[in-house]
Design a protein around this motif. Structure first.
Motif, PDB file in Angstrom:
ATOM      1  N   LEU A  53      -7.133   4.518  -3.330  1.00  0.00           N
ATOM      2  CA  LEU A  53      -6.270   5.595  -3.816  1.00  0.00           C
ATOM      3  C   LEU A  53      -6.847   6.278  -5.047  1.00  0.00           C
ATOM      4  N   GLY A  54      -7.910   5.720  -5.583  1.00  0.00           N
ATOM      5  CA  GLY A  54      -8.505   6.312  -6.777  1.00  0.00           C
ATOM      6  C   GLY A  54      -7.658   6.112  -8.022  1.00  0.00           C
ATOM      7  N   ALA A  55      -6.877   5.025  -8.050  1.00  0.00           N
ATOM      8  CA  ALA A  55      -6.076   4.724  -9.239  1.00  0.00           C
ATOM      9  C   ALA A  55      -6.920   3.932 -10.234  1.00  0.00           C
ATOM     10  N   VAL A  56      -6.406   3.814 -11.458  1.00  0.00           N
ATOM     11  CA  VAL A  56      -7.088   2.991 -12.453  1.00  0.00           C
ATOM     12  C   VAL A  56      -6.531   1.572 -12.381  1.00  0.00           C
ATOM     13  N   GLN A  57      -7.399   0.614 -12.143  1.00  0.00           N
ATOM     14  CA  GLN A  57      -6.985  -0.784 -12.129  1.00  0.00           C
ATOM     15  C   GLN A  57      -6.929  -1.288 -13.560  1.00  0.00           C
ATOM     16  N   VAL A  58      -5.748  -1.724 -13.971  1.00  0.00           N
ATOM     17  CA  VAL A  58      -5.573  -2.215 -15.339  1.00  0.00           C
ATOM     18  C   VAL A  58      -5.369  -3.724 -15.265  1.00  0.00           C
ATOM     19  N   ASN A  59      -6.312  -4.467 -15.791  1.00  0.00           N
ATOM     20  CA  ASN A  59      -6.275  -5.927 -15.666  1.00  0.00           C
ATOM     21  C   ASN A  59      -5.465  -6.579 -16.774  1.00  0.00           C
ATOM     22  N   TYR A  60      -4.605  -7.504 -16.384  1.00  0.00           N
ATOM     23  CA  TYR A  60      -4.088  -8.449 -17.388  1.00  0.00           C
ATOM     24  C   TYR A  60      -4.437  -9.846 -16.898  1.00  0.00           C
ATOM     25  N   TYR A  61      -4.843 -10.697 -17.837  1.00  0.00           N
ATOM     26  CA  TYR A  61      -5.346 -12.009 -17.449  1.00  0.00           C
ATOM     27  C   TYR A  61      -4.241 -13.053 -17.479  1.00  0.00           C
ATOM     28  N   LEU A  62      -4.191 -13.847 -16.424  1.00  0.00           N
ATOM     29  CA  LEU A  62      -3.287 -14.996 -16.415  1.00  0.00           C
ATOM     30  C   LEU A  62      -3.908 -16.083 -17.305  1.00  0.00           C
ATOM     31  N   ASN A  63      -3.057 -16.903 -17.865  1.00  0.00           N
ATOM     32  CA  ASN A  63      -3.510 -17.915 -18.812  1.00  0.00           C
ATOM     33  C   ASN A  63      -3.832 -19.230 -18.082  1.00  0.00           C
ATOM     34  N   GLU A  64      -5.100 -19.457 -17.842  1.00  0.00           N
ATOM     35  CA  GLU A  64      -5.500 -20.649 -17.081  1.00  0.00           C
ATOM     36  C   GLU A  64      -5.116 -21.928 -17.815  1.00  0.00           C
ATOM     37  N   GLU A  65      -5.190 -21.880 -19.126  1.00  0.00           N
ATOM     38  CA  GLU A  65      -4.868 -23.083 -19.925  1.00  0.00           C
ATOM     39  C   GLU A  65      -3.403 -23.469 -19.758  1.00  0.00           C
ATOM     40  N   LYS A  66      -2.549 -22.453 -19.581  1.00  0.00           N
ATOM     41  CA  LYS A  66      -1.123 -22.757 -19.403  1.00  0.00           C
ATOM     42  C   LYS A  66      -0.733 -22.590 -17.948  1.00  0.00           C
ATOM     43  N   CYS A  67      -1.533 -23.178 -17.087  1.00  0.00           N
ATOM     44  CA  CYS A  67      -1.221 -23.198 -15.653  1.00  0.00           C
ATOM     45  C   CYS A  67      -1.002 -21.787 -15.094  1.00  0.00           C
ATOM     46  N   TRP A  68      -1.885 -20.887 -15.438  1.00  0.00           N
ATOM     47  CA  TRP A  68      -1.882 -19.529 -14.888  1.00  0.00           C
ATOM     48  C   TRP A  68      -0.585 -18.780 -15.145  1.00  0.00           C
ATOM     49  N   VAL A  71       0.837  -1.201   0.000  1.00  0.00           N
ATOM     50  CA  VAL A  71       0.000   0.000   0.000  1.00  0.00           C
ATOM     51  C   VAL A  71       0.875   1.256   0.000  1.00  0.00           C
ATOM     52  N   THR A  72       1.949   1.244   0.769  1.00  0.00           N
ATOM     53  CA  THR A  72       2.844   2.400   0.825  1.00  0.00           C
ATOM     54  C   THR A  72       3.449   2.704  -0.544  1.00  0.00           C
ATOM     55  N   MET A  73       3.910   1.671  -1.239  1.00  0.00           N
ATOM     56  CA  MET A  73       4.484   1.895  -2.573  1.00  0.00           C
ATOM     57  C   MET A  73       3.430   2.452  -3.523  1.00  0.00           C
ATOM     58  N   LEU A  74       2.226   1.891  -3.455  1.00  0.00           N
ATOM     59  CA  LEU A  74       1.173   2.383  -4.351  1.00  0.00           C
ATOM     60  C   LEU A  74       0.852   3.848  -4.042  1.00  0.00           C
ATOM     61  N   LYS A  75       0.873   4.189  -2.766  1.00  0.00           N
ATOM     62  CA  LYS A  75       0.619   5.585  -2.369  1.00  0.00           C
ATOM     63  C   LYS A  75       1.588   6.542  -3.037  1.00  0.00           C
ATOM     64  N   LEU A  76       2.856   6.138  -3.078  1.00  0.00           N
ATOM     65  CA  LEU A  76       3.862   6.996  -3.717  1.00  0.00           C
ATOM     66  C   LEU A  76       3.598   7.142  -5.209  1.00  0.00           C
ATOM     67  N   LEU A  77       3.121   6.063  -5.809  1.00  0.00           N
ATOM     68  CA  LEU A  77       3.063   5.982  -7.270  1.00  0.00           C
ATOM     69  C   LEU A  77       1.815   6.599  -7.879  1.00  0.00           C
ATOM     70  N   VAL A  78       0.719   6.577  -7.131  1.00  0.00           N
ATOM     71  CA  VAL A  78      -0.570   6.928  -7.730  1.00  0.00           C
ATOM     72  C   VAL A  78      -0.823   8.427  -7.660  1.00  0.00           C
ATOM     73  N   CYS A  79      -1.174   9.021  -8.784  1.00  0.00           N
ATOM     74  CA  CYS A  79      -1.572  10.426  -8.803  1.00  0.00           C
ATOM     75  C   CYS A  79      -2.310  10.741 -10.092  1.00  0.00           C
ATOM     76  N   GLY A  80      -2.611  11.998 -10.281  1.00  0.00           N
ATOM     77  CA  GLY A  80      -3.222  12.441 -11.535  1.00  0.00           C
ATOM     78  C   GLY A  80      -4.732  12.263 -11.575  1.00  0.00           C
ATOM     79  N   GLU A  81      -5.321  12.909 -12.555  1.00  0.00           N
ATOM     80  CA  GLU A  81      -6.777  12.836 -12.738  1.00  0.00           C
ATOM     81  C   GLU A  81      -7.071  12.586 -14.210  1.00  0.00           C
ATOM     82  N   GLY A  82      -8.255  12.112 -14.485  1.00  0.00           N
ATOM     83  CA  GLY A  82      -8.694  11.918 -15.871  1.00  0.00           C
ATOM     84  C   GLY A  82      -7.752  11.009 -16.642  1.00  0.00           C
ATOM     85  N   ALA A  83      -7.391  11.427 -17.826  1.00  0.00           N
ATOM     86  CA  ALA A  83      -6.581  10.572 -18.693  1.00  0.00           C
ATOM     87  C   ALA A  83      -5.140  10.457 -18.199  1.00  0.00           C
ATOM     88  N   SER A  84      -4.735  11.323 -17.271  1.00  0.00           N
ATOM     89  CA  SER A  84      -3.373  11.188 -16.763  1.00  0.00           C
ATOM     90  C   SER A  84      -3.337  10.483 -15.403  1.00  0.00           C
TER      91      SER A  84
END
Ligand SMILES: Cc1ncc(COP(=O)(O)O)c(C=O)c1O
Ligand SMILES: Cc1ncc(COP(=O)(O)O)c(C=O)c1O
Lengths: 488, 488
Positions: free
Chosen positions: A191-206, A157-170
């Protein structure tokens, strides 16, 4: 109703006036299903009749709660540090005493009760640094880059706090795996950050696919500023252990795409599957040469809560930051100072983990015996869980290569999915809730971790004692068959 | 320089790209002066010659670091809980053993190493509730309103997180005393809330004036949405103990102005001055009758770090919430679950504090002797500090009625003020830094806590052992006289 409404309108702090970011937080591992489990336990104590006599909790990676015994040496030293009068006694081995003396000497007033430096006790950070160097085959580690934390959660959480900022598209985007450990989504929501999902590949053992990382990043760049890539290895909830090649690919990707890496390595000793091995991001980073090791920014996290220790309650942990801008590091040090310090008993425990008994010391044999037995048992239970779940028609379970969880895919009948949706519930929540009510087994639905649309899972820890685990798996099997029948 | 600039531009996380709210955080208690003190200690160890042989730290309320001894009973129970094998031994008193057994029974797997419920261990919260009821002369306390925390810091930040929201003119304003404990300003900066200052009345021994609260609130309403009023009683850094009348006034004010009250009562046992007594906000609230006790929203905070315990390193604490909207309470419970749980050893310690040895139990006499001796010594040192400081021309010190600090007013010569400003330093920072370099004494400048414009102070703890405290005070006296001469 009306009275209540009036009363609530009179309050300063209501659901409508509170911080909306906090409202957006979700945390499935302790969500509604766990709350219901606690209720059911209470009902059982009060004599309410149920089709079962106890709740079996397989919802949380809490080894001691499931009967795993603490490492004797660790607890001896903690007792000595808590009550130094015991140092005069002959009941403790000499190495436990000398470890306790060393820790106490590093504490203000020789007491666990003094605040430590906010970054953590100096000598503990030095021991952590030496541990990392040994682990990573000699790659150097500067104690100044080590921060002790209140569990890994705090560091993340502390690292994310340092990293997250900006509004809108930034606004900062943070890439996290799906499925993920919900601390990440919760912290990002707060923190109001944008969660960007990448999917693990279940077929190839995650495993992690480079193409999926690229897709996810390209998508995210359309609407936010992705700056961070989080990886959990070994994986929670998915139990995979990433290959060295995969880690290398991820680092190259981060370098190319200018992403800050966060590597959650709290399960670094929990590797069971043959052919699998833990590779730290740090080590691989340095093996890629100075072009990478001098530039890629990395924070990695460890904890006393997992591995063979399972000491969750002490809230010990550390993070190491690599290639962090010195000015930012000053800001980090300032930020952690506001909370004064991580719990000192947890720091002491972290020290013992990274500085465990050595060959020739009186506690070495017992320590190794306990450590090995715990890890062997976990490996057995990982195998057992995978095998039994895969005998159930409609359940498919990847190998539990590491960590403490299986995350099987469950096929749910259309009728069940419809009924769940009518109730406004995720179908796997509906399934898990029914399982809890009928069998007393407490699992977490896959929807709490994220999963591909139209797929359903649950997360089950491998931690219950073997005999209970067998009962649990048999009950899951029986329930799944009944459930499938009922809704077909 | 150029190289560095290029390098830094290449980083993802730089001082320019990081969260600007974190940049705004300040925390004087561990600020530049303390960092310099640590450096000087290192220089002394390395043999660098100084006009003194040791650094005396009077910058932080850390009793054990200053030699205060822990309560034997507490540490015995903690040792027993850490290493339950000791329960078989005959070296511990029976009441310590039974307390340890009770705590362990309430832990998952009977281990301090299991995660607890996020709100805290049930039986500890029940004990806290009973303690509050006894303390407040029978005012009822529902354990469901008690949340165990990672020190009081954690509780305070968590409550602020719930409360703070909005942008522009509807941004949440939080009223805090000036001088204040800088956790508050730091948390507000991090959350992006508006800090609304109300000044304590130095002339009336740092009391709270209703008219000043009104002024501050009216001012704030012009540009933000003030929703919260924070009080520290007994006060840090100012050492005052608020009168019952004052507390009553504050509660009436909060009710009338629709403010959420946060009462920081971590020094509740630290009351030394004759005629002074600790009154909890909760008790006074209930004495004002149902009109108030059913409506005014209050969160109050306590900690294992202060009072006669001084167990800062364990990070134990609790908060009680009163009249909190049930929906918000659910949100609070969810929020704390993300961090899993407060440190369990700290919870155990909090339990011992609220459930200490009772008359008739084997440990009672020793416990009372230790507790009384510690508090008596603190009272003596409070008196001593006030008296000696007031003998120094140019230093005026209010009585240290409670807590652990004196916050004397210092008059600084114009020439010193000018020189400080030329250096871009707050004049009292300049003064304290000079004192550190010349005498080895580490104090915190008043500017770190806030003060009326044009006044200067420092905060000094009363915690050093009496002989050291005397030396320290003599050195402060000498330094102040020299400094005044030098700049006159
Ligand atoms: C992947 C992962 N990271 C972090 C944590 C946090 O653990 P702690 O805060 O107890 O160290 C957990 C706990 O389950 C986890 O599974
Ligand atoms: C007024 C006040 N509140 C809260 C705290 C935080 O204490 P802790 O987090 O150790 O309980 C302190 C510490 O000095 C304090 O002085």
């Amino acid at each position: 109703m009306t009275e209540n409404a009036v009363f609530s309108q009179n309050k300063v702090l209501t659901i409508d006036t509170m911080n909306p970011k906090v409202k957006n937080v979700e945390y499935a591992v302790r969500g509604p299903i766990v709350q219901r489990a606690v209720q059911i336990e209470k009902e059982l104590r009060e004599g309410v009749k149920k089709p079962f006599t106890e709740v079996i909790k397989a919802n949380i990676g809490d080894a001691h709660a499931m009967g795993q015994q603490p490492i004797t040496f660790f607890r001896q030293v903690l007792a000595l540090c808590s009550y130094p009068e015991l140092l005069k006694d002959n009941m403790f081995p000499e190495d436990a005493k000398s470890r306790a003396r060393r820790i106490l000497q590093a504490c203000g007033g020789s007491s666990l009760g003094a605040y430590s430096a906010s970054q953590g006790i100096d000598c503990v950070r030095q021991d952590v640094a030496r541990y990392i160097e040994r682990r990573d085959g000699g790659v150097p580690c500067d104690p100044d880059n080590v921060y002790l934390t209140t569990g890994a959660s705090d560091g993340i959480v502390t690292m994310l706090k340092l990293l997250v900022c900006g509004e809108g598209a930034s606004k900062t985007g943070v890439m996290i795996s799906i499925p993920q450990y919900p601390l990440y989504s919760a912290a990002l929501a707060e923190l109001g950050a944008v969660q960007v999902n990448y999917y693990l590949n279940e077929e190839k053992c995650w495993s992690m696919d480079l193409s999926e990382l690229e897709r996810s990043l390209a998508e995210a760049r359309k609407h936010c500023n992705p700056k961070v890539l989080c990886i959990i290895n070994p994986g929670n909830p998915t139990g995979q252990v990433q290959s060295r090649q995969c880690i290398e690919d991820v680092i190259r990707f981060a370098a190319k795409e200018h992403l800050f890496l966060m590597a959650d390595e709290v399960y670094q000793d929990n590797v069971y599957a043959e052919g699998c091995q833990f590779h730290s991001f740090k080590k691989v980073l340095f093996e890629l040469g100075p072009q990478y090791s001098n530039t890629v920014e990395l924070a990695s996290f460890h904890s006393t809560s997992k591995c063979y220790m399972g000491e969750c309650g002490f809230r010990g942990g550390y993070m190491e930051v690599i290639n962090m801008d010195p000015e930012v590091k000053d800001q980090l040090t300032k930020l952690v100072s506001v909370r004064l310090c991580p719990p000192v008993p947890g720091q002491a425990l972290m020290d013992l983990v990274v500085n465990s008994p050595q060959p020739g010391e009186p506690s070495y044999t017992t320590f190794m015996k306990e450590r090995t037995a715990t890890l062997r048992l976990l490996a057995e239970k990982a195998k057992l869980t995978e095998e039994i779940l895969n005998t159930v028609p409609g359940i498919t379970c990847n190998p539990v290569q590491g960590a403490m969880y299986s995350f099987p895919n469950i096929s749910l009948p259309q009728k069940a999915i419809k009924e769940a949706k009518a109730l406004g519930q995720a179908p796997d929540m509906f399934y898990c809730m029914k399982m809890l009510e009928e069998t007393g087994i407490c699992l977490v639905p896959g929807s709490g971790f994220g999963q591909k649309d139209g797929t359903y899972h649950f997360r089950m820890t491998i931690l219950p004692p073997t005999d209970k685990l067998k009962i649990l798996l048999a009950k899951v099997k029986e329930f799944h068959q009944k459930f499938t029948q009922q809704y077909s």
